[in-house]
Each structure stands twice: as structure tokens, then as C-alpha cells.
Design an enzyme around this catalytic site. Structure first.
Site, PDB file in Angstrom:
ATOM      1  N   ASP A 160     -40.985  79.540  47.310  1.00 48.69           N
ATOM      2  CA  ASP A 160     -39.846  78.669  47.017  1.00 48.69           C
ATOM      3  C   ASP A 160     -38.582  79.507  47.163  1.00 48.69           C
ATOM      4  OD1 ASP A 160     -38.427  76.341  46.044  1.00 48.69           O
ATOM      5  OD2 ASP A 160     -38.122  77.454  44.190  1.00 48.69           O
ATOM      6  N   SER A 161     -37.450  78.842  47.178  1.00 48.93           N
ATOM      7  CA  SER A 161     -36.177  79.555  47.228  1.00 48.93           C
ATOM      8  C   SER A 161     -35.938  80.366  45.953  1.00 48.93           C
ATOM      9  CB  SER A 161     -35.043  78.549  47.417  1.00 48.93           C
ATOM     10  OG  SER A 161     -35.108  77.561  46.408  1.00 48.93           O
ATOM     11  N   CYS A 193     -40.915  74.561  48.094  1.00 50.02           N
ATOM     12  CA  CYS A 193     -39.509  74.150  48.200  1.00 50.02           C
ATOM     13  C   CYS A 193     -39.396  72.903  49.079  1.00 50.02           C
ATOM     14  CB  CYS A 193     -38.720  75.302  48.809  1.00 50.02           C
ATOM     15  SG  CYS A 193     -36.987  74.940  49.020  1.00 50.02           S
ATOM     16  N   ASN A 194     -38.793  71.855  48.525  1.00 44.56           N
ATOM     17  CA  ASN A 194     -38.633  70.613  49.299  1.00 44.56           C
ATOM     18  C   ASN A 194     -37.752  70.827  50.524  1.00 44.56           C
ATOM     19  OD1 ASN A 194     -39.470  67.829  47.618  1.00 44.56           O
ATOM     20  ND2 ASN A 194     -39.295  69.675  46.399  1.00 44.56           N
ATOM     21  N   GLU A 241     -31.680  74.831  35.847  1.00 44.22           N
ATOM     22  CA  GLU A 241     -31.739  76.290  35.679  1.00 44.22           C
ATOM     23  C   GLU A 241     -31.097  76.724  34.358  1.00 44.22           C
ATOM     24  OE1 GLU A 241     -31.441  78.965  38.748  1.00 44.22           O
ATOM     25  OE2 GLU A 241     -32.846  77.797  39.941  1.00 44.22           O
ATOM     26  N   CYS A 252     -37.307  67.348  44.784  1.00 46.28           N
ATOM     27  CA  CYS A 252     -36.765  68.698  44.624  1.00 46.28           C
ATOM     28  C   CYS A 252     -37.548  69.375  43.507  1.00 46.28           C
ATOM     29  CB  CYS A 252     -35.277  68.624  44.270  1.00 46.28           C
ATOM     30  SG  CYS A 252     -34.552  70.231  43.856  1.00 46.28           S
ATOM     31  N   HIS A 275     -36.718  71.227  41.165  1.00 42.39           N
ATOM     32  CA  HIS A 275     -36.090  71.289  39.840  1.00 42.39           C
ATOM     33  C   HIS A 275     -36.092  69.952  39.096  1.00 42.39           C
ATOM     34  CE1 HIS A 275     -34.716  75.003  41.553  1.00 42.39           C
ATOM     35  NE2 HIS A 275     -34.010  75.320  40.489  1.00 42.39           N
TER      36      HIS A 275
HETATM   37  N1  DGL Z   1     -36.233  74.578  45.788  1.00 41.30           N
HETATM   38  C1  DGL Z   1     -35.190  73.715  46.275  1.00 41.30           C
HETATM   39  C2  DGL Z   1     -35.798  72.384  46.709  1.00 41.30           C
HETATM   40  O1  DGL Z   1     -36.819  71.964  46.225  1.00 41.30           O
HETATM   41  C3  DGL Z   1     -34.114  73.500  45.237  1.00 41.30           C
HETATM   42  C4  DGL Z   1     -33.271  74.736  44.973  1.00 41.30           C
HETATM   43  C5  DGL Z   1     -32.511  75.205  46.191  1.00 41.30           C
HETATM   44  O2  DGL Z   1     -31.563  74.531  46.622  1.00 41.30           O
HETATM   45  O3  DGL Z   1     -32.903  76.236  46.737  1.00 41.30           O
HETATM   46  O4  DGL Z   1     -35.261  71.741  47.564  1.00 41.30           O
END
Ligand code: DGL
Length: 270
Positions: free
Chosen positions: A12-13, A75-76, A154, A186, A188
Site C-alpha cells: 500500500d502507499s 491500495c485502491n 490517519e 479507499c 482508509h
Molecule cells: N491507499 C490509498 C488508496 O486506497 C489511500 C491513501 C493514499 O492516497 O495514498 O487509494
């Protein structure tokens, strides 16, 4: 060559993908995992498809060095823009979160009216729209980016007046006219589930892509005869690209348990 005892790689990011990892661990507790959070380059949601694809390929390359048997793109945003490049580059199964979420939404919607919320990158890519369109005929499909949900999650601002106000701003007037299914597109957003449900009302079913993805990974590994039989101890590795403190600090919110250590790694861009 990876075998059934090899770990599943998840990237993930940053910290958000721990919600997907949590679902994966709940579904497949006997599988070892290596999680990579690209905390040095987060967020991906506001970056271009080209840059997110470049980062995603680097993440995958690093995880491949850990002998993974499958890759979960938690990560989406990365799933939305980088999946074809990852599938082309890797010789192991690659599972993104978008198709799984779309398939679940198609099953649960009775009215055929669906909505998706995600980062600006995910929504602009059209990936959810395409994945949903491939599942069934829809009466209506609405999409919206909700960028402020990421920092709120977060910060741990997942209930009370501030997230409620933000959710109302994003979702009032967006969820109406019989939409009965809302995809949380997403990593989060599952943390804000309570607030989102409160704002959209009890008649709307929230779809969490993480759970759907874990089911998909199980099906895939089972059919390939690659599920771990549990004869070896489970190993969980956590890797991050920035110093681990912040990742560890917020990990409990996303994973349900506070992590005590994560290894800092370098992605080596040429
Ligand atoms: N992990 C990202 C997503 O699911 C959300 C956080 C980001 O923007 O990196 O899209």
C-alpha cells in the site's frame, strides 16, 4: 519458486493497507504475510497514474525478493492504475481490491443503484466504473472523491462532529434516489464506516473492498493448491520506506493491534 508455505505480499502507499491485511489475516490466519507500506511516497491518491505505476512496480519488485506466492495490491489507487503493468511484470497471481469490491457490490445491490467513493486518482481512473459495468446492468452509478477522509482516518478523527461534517458535505445529496450500495473504495474509509453509515442512513449497504479481496485471495490460492496447510509457523513481516515511528503509532487504528516493529527499506529508484 514459491510454494504453498511462501508468504503473501501486500503493498500500500502507507498504513491504510493494514485494513486489507487485517481482513486477509482474519480470513486466512495460517498464511504468512509480508506487508510493504511506501510511507516515504504516500499519498498515491493525488498523484498521476504514471507515477503511481512506477512506485507500484518498485514495491512489487521488492516484495518478490521475499519469495511471495501472490501479490495483493491493497491500495485502491494503485489497483486502479497499475494492475495491468503489475500483472505483465510478475509471474505470480496479482490481486487488486477494485474488482473484488465491484463484484460484491453487484451481489448486494437490490435497486441496481450504486455509488463509489475513493481518492481523486481512483475516481479519475474510471477503474471502479469499468469494474462495476462488467458485473451487471446498473440503473445508476455515481462516483465521488472524498480526499479529506484519508487525513481524518490517519489522525484518528473517525467519529464526532468534524468527520460527520465532512461526510455530510461529501455525501448529502450524493446518496439519494434509491442508491442502496456504497463502495468504500479507499483503504482508509473503513475506519470512517460509522460516520459514513450515519450520514447515508441504514438502508445503504457499505461494501468494504478489503473483505471481498481476502475472499478472492482464498479462492485463488485454493484453486491453485497453494493454500498453506498450517504445518509451518506463521510469519508476519512489516516493511516501510520511511522511518517506522509514525507507521507504528497509527498501526493499531488500521490493523486492530499496535505493531512494535517494522523494518525500513529502500526502493532504489534509478
Ligand atoms: N491507499 C490509498 C488508496 O486506497 C489511500 C491513501 C493514499 O492516497 O495514498 O487509494
Amino acid at each position: 519458486m514459491p510454494d504453498s508455505r511462501s508468504p503473501i505480499g501486500v503493498f500500500d502507499s502507507g498504513v491504510g493497507g493494514l485494513t486489507v491485511l487485517k481482513a486477509l489475516i482474519e480470513r486466512l490466519p495460517r498464511e504468512s504475510t509480508v506487508y510493504l507500506g511506501d510511507t516515504a511516497r504516500v499519498p498515491y491518491g493525488t498523484k498521476s497514474a504514471e507515477v503511481v505505476t512506477r512506485y507500484s512496480l518498485k514495491n512489487a519488485e521488492l516484495l518478490m525478493e521475499h519469495g511471495i506466492k501472490a501479490l495483493v495490491v491493497a491500495c485502491n489507487t494503485a489497483s486502479a492504475v497499475a494492475l495491468p503493468a503489475l500483472e505483465k511484470a510478475l509471474s505470480i497471481p496479482v490481486v487488486g481490491v477494485i474488482e473484488a469490491g465491484a463484484v460484491t457490490a453487484a451481489k448486494v445491490s437490490a435497486t441496481g443503484k450504486v455509488a463509489v467513493i475513493g481518492t481523486p486518482g481512483t475516481i479519475a481512473s474510471g477503474a471502479y466504473q469499468r469494474a462495476l459495468a462488467a458485473t451487471r446492468a446498473w440503473q445508476e452509478m455515481r462516483v465521488k472523491s472524498c480526499p479529506l477522509f484519508v487525513p481524518l482516518a490517519e489522525e484518528g478523527w473517525t467519529e464526532g462532529p468534524v468527520p460527520t461534517l465532512v461526510a455530510k458535505e461529501y455525501l448529502t445529496g450524493f446518496i439519494d434516489s434509491g442508491i442502496d450500495t456504497l463502495v468504500l473504495g479507499c483503504t482508509h474509509y473503513p475506519l470512517l464506516r460509522g460516520v459514513v453509515q450515519h450520514v447515508v442512513g441504514p438502508s445503504v449497504t457499505l461494501v468494504d473492498s478489503g473483505k471481498a479481496t481476502a475472499e478472492r485471495v482464498e479462492t485463488l490460492l485454493k484453486s491453485a493448491g497453494m493454500l498453506n496447510d498450517g504445518s509451518t509457523p506463521v510469519n508476519r513481516k512489516f516493511l516501510v520506506t520511511d522511518v517506522p515511528e509514525r507507521f507504528l503509532e497509527v498501526s493499531a487504528r488500521f490493523l486492530g493491534q499496535r505493531l512494535t516493529s517494522a523494518q525500513q527499506v529502500d526502493l532504489k529508484f534509478s
